[in-house]
Scaffold this motif. Structure first.
Motif, PDB file in Angstrom:
ATOM      1  N   SER A   8      68.363  60.940  62.528  1.00  0.00           N
ATOM      2  CA  SER A   8      68.091  62.218  63.212  1.00  0.00           C
ATOM      3  C   SER A   8      68.313  62.112  64.718  1.00  0.00           C
ATOM      4  O   SER A   8      68.503  63.128  65.394  1.00  0.00           O
ATOM      5  CB  SER A   8      66.650  62.664  62.955  1.00  0.00           C
ATOM      6  N   PHE A  50      66.118  61.779  66.700  1.00  0.00           N
ATOM      7  CA  PHE A  50      64.961  62.476  67.276  1.00  0.00           C
ATOM      8  C   PHE A  50      63.827  61.459  67.325  1.00  0.00           C
ATOM      9  O   PHE A  50      63.374  60.972  66.283  1.00  0.00           O
ATOM     10  CB  PHE A  50      64.595  63.686  66.404  1.00  0.00           C
ATOM     11  N   ALA A  75      54.881  69.718  67.597  1.00  0.00           N
ATOM     12  CA  ALA A  75      53.613  69.627  66.858  1.00  0.00           C
ATOM     13  C   ALA A  75      53.807  68.795  65.598  1.00  0.00           C
ATOM     14  O   ALA A  75      54.911  68.752  65.040  1.00  0.00           O
ATOM     15  CB  ALA A  75      53.130  71.031  66.505  1.00  0.00           C
ATOM     16  N   PRO A  76      52.756  68.129  65.136  1.00  0.00           N
ATOM     17  CA  PRO A  76      52.890  67.286  63.942  1.00  0.00           C
ATOM     18  C   PRO A  76      53.235  68.092  62.694  1.00  0.00           C
ATOM     19  O   PRO A  76      52.802  69.237  62.545  1.00  0.00           O
ATOM     20  CB  PRO A  76      51.519  66.620  63.795  1.00  0.00           C
ATOM     21  N   CYS A  77      53.995  67.479  61.799  1.00  0.00           N
ATOM     22  CA  CYS A  77      54.362  68.144  60.544  1.00  0.00           C
ATOM     23  C   CYS A  77      53.122  68.266  59.656  1.00  0.00           C
ATOM     24  O   CYS A  77      52.070  67.670  59.932  1.00  0.00           O
ATOM     25  CB  CYS A  77      55.464  67.361  59.837  1.00  0.00           C
ATOM     26  N   GLU A 117      62.762  55.670  60.443  1.00  0.00           N
ATOM     27  CA  GLU A 117      63.580  56.319  59.415  1.00  0.00           C
ATOM     28  C   GLU A 117      64.142  55.287  58.439  1.00  0.00           C
ATOM     29  O   GLU A 117      64.091  54.081  58.683  1.00  0.00           O
ATOM     30  CB  GLU A 117      64.681  57.132  60.089  1.00  0.00           C
ATOM     31  N   VAL A 162      60.176  60.206  68.158  1.00  0.00           N
ATOM     32  CA  VAL A 162      58.801  60.690  68.335  1.00  0.00           C
ATOM     33  C   VAL A 162      57.885  59.485  68.565  1.00  0.00           C
ATOM     34  O   VAL A 162      58.058  58.429  67.934  1.00  0.00           O
ATOM     35  CB  VAL A 162      58.343  61.492  67.087  1.00  0.00           C
ATOM     36  N   ASN A 174      58.325  57.135  64.946  1.00  0.00           N
ATOM     37  CA  ASN A 174      58.941  57.433  63.649  1.00  0.00           C
ATOM     38  C   ASN A 174      59.901  56.319  63.251  1.00  0.00           C
ATOM     39  O   ASN A 174      60.615  55.758  64.077  1.00  0.00           O
ATOM     40  CB  ASN A 174      59.621  58.818  63.632  1.00  0.00           C
ATOM     41  N   CYS A 208      56.826  59.486  59.861  1.00  0.00           N
ATOM     42  CA  CYS A 208      56.681  60.085  61.192  1.00  0.00           C
ATOM     43  C   CYS A 208      55.874  59.168  62.118  1.00  0.00           C
ATOM     44  O   CYS A 208      55.131  58.289  61.649  1.00  0.00           O
ATOM     45  CB  CYS A 208      55.937  61.402  61.082  1.00  0.00           C
ATOM     46  N   ALA A 209      55.982  59.450  63.391  1.00  0.00           N
ATOM     47  CA  ALA A 209      55.254  58.692  64.410  1.00  0.00           C
ATOM     48  C   ALA A 209      53.740  58.773  64.194  1.00  0.00           C
ATOM     49  O   ALA A 209      53.030  57.764  64.310  1.00  0.00           O
ATOM     50  CB  ALA A 209      55.600  59.238  65.782  1.00  0.00           C
ATOM     51  N   GLU A 210      53.267  59.959  63.886  1.00  0.00           N
ATOM     52  CA  GLU A 210      51.816  60.161  63.776  1.00  0.00           C
ATOM     53  C   GLU A 210      51.238  59.357  62.626  1.00  0.00           C
ATOM     54  O   GLU A 210      50.170  58.751  62.733  1.00  0.00           O
ATOM     55  CB  GLU A 210      51.488  61.645  63.555  1.00  0.00           C
TER      56      GLU A 210
HETATM   57  N1  THU Z   1      58.966  63.420  63.013  1.00  0.00           N
HETATM   58  C1  THU Z   1      57.846  62.802  63.485  1.00  0.00           C
HETATM   59  O1  THU Z   1      57.863  61.603  63.778  1.00  0.00           O
HETATM   60  N2  THU Z   1      56.725  63.551  63.616  1.00  0.00           N
HETATM   61  C2  THU Z   1      56.620  64.851  63.246  1.00  0.00           C
HETATM   62  O2  THU Z   1      55.533  65.403  63.286  1.00  0.00           O
HETATM   63  C3  THU Z   1      57.808  65.588  62.822  1.00  0.00           C
HETATM   64  C4  THU Z   1      59.048  64.812  62.662  1.00  0.00           C
HETATM   65  C5  THU Z   1      60.182  62.611  62.846  1.00  0.00           C
HETATM   66  C6  THU Z   1      60.629  62.443  61.410  1.00  0.00           C
HETATM   67  C7  THU Z   1      62.090  62.155  61.575  1.00  0.00           C
HETATM   68  O3  THU Z   1      62.256  60.761  61.785  1.00  0.00           O
HETATM   69  C8  THU Z   1      62.463  62.896  62.855  1.00  0.00           C
HETATM   70  O4  THU Z   1      61.257  63.209  63.519  1.00  0.00           O
HETATM   71  C9  THU Z   1      63.256  64.172  62.614  1.00  0.00           C
HETATM   72  O5  THU Z   1      62.597  65.017  61.755  1.00  0.00           O
END
Ligand code: THU
Length: 157
Positions: free
Chosen positions: A41, A43, A110-112, A63, A45, A61, A72-74
């Motif tokens: 991604s 992305f 925000a967290p998923c 992957e 976090v 995070n 995820c990071a959280e």
């Molecule tokens: N991700 C997080 O680490 N925390 C979240 O609350 C939402 C998404 C990560 C998961 C994935 O590795 C990347 O962000 C893209 O979705």
């Protein structure tokens, strides 16, 4: 018929308005984004959890080529925190993210849903609200509890 509503308030602050401990927690979450493993991604976090014993546990995070196997990071932070320090309770969590351009996101992320559910477990264990600090480039959202982010959560059955 009865109508009900759920409401919660949160604070929108500039980084300068944070006190020193919150500034430090935010900095730790931002640093944790550097340890994200996000080759798919791009992305990144980072999360930093302040524990009742003063320790700060970071997560990022991670992957996986089989996408759902990543986390995820959280969740990486909260699972590590409780695995490493089972007797400490959660006080606060800060969450930061960098987008595909490598820069910190302008608006806080925000967290998923799954992370909200996972974090709620540790808030219930703590027996008090766990503040959630969402970090944007210029603004920070301070949310009073995990429960506020997850109305009608699944708890005891
Ligand atoms: N991700 C997080 O680490 N925390 C979240 O609350 C939402 C998404 C990560 C998961 C994935 O590795 C990347 O962000 C893209 O979705």
């Amino acid at each position: 018929m009865e109508k009900k509503s759920i409401d919660f308030s949160y604070e929108v602050l500039s980084h300068k308005e944070l006190d020193a401990p919150d500034t430090n927690l935010v900095r730790r979450a931002m640093e944790a984004t550097r340890r994200s493993y996000a080759p798919y991604s791009h992305f990144c976090v980072g999360a930093a959890i302040l524990l009742s014993d003063g320790n700060i546990v970071e997560g990022a995070n991670q992957e996986n080529v089989a996408y759902p196997s990543g986390t995820c990071a959280e969740r990486s932070a909260c699972f590590y925190a409780h695995a490493q320090y089972p007797d400490a309770s959660f006080e606060k969590i800060a969450i930061a993210a960098r987008g595909t351009d490598g820069a910190f996101v302008a608006a806080p992320v925000a967290p998923c849903g799954a992370c909200r559910q996972a974090l709620l477990e540790y808030e219930i264990l703590a027996g008090h609200p766990v503040e959630v600090i969402l970090v944007g480039r210029d603004t920070v959202y301070r949310i009073p509890s995990v429960a506020a982010l997850l109305p009608f959560a699944f708890t005891e059955f």
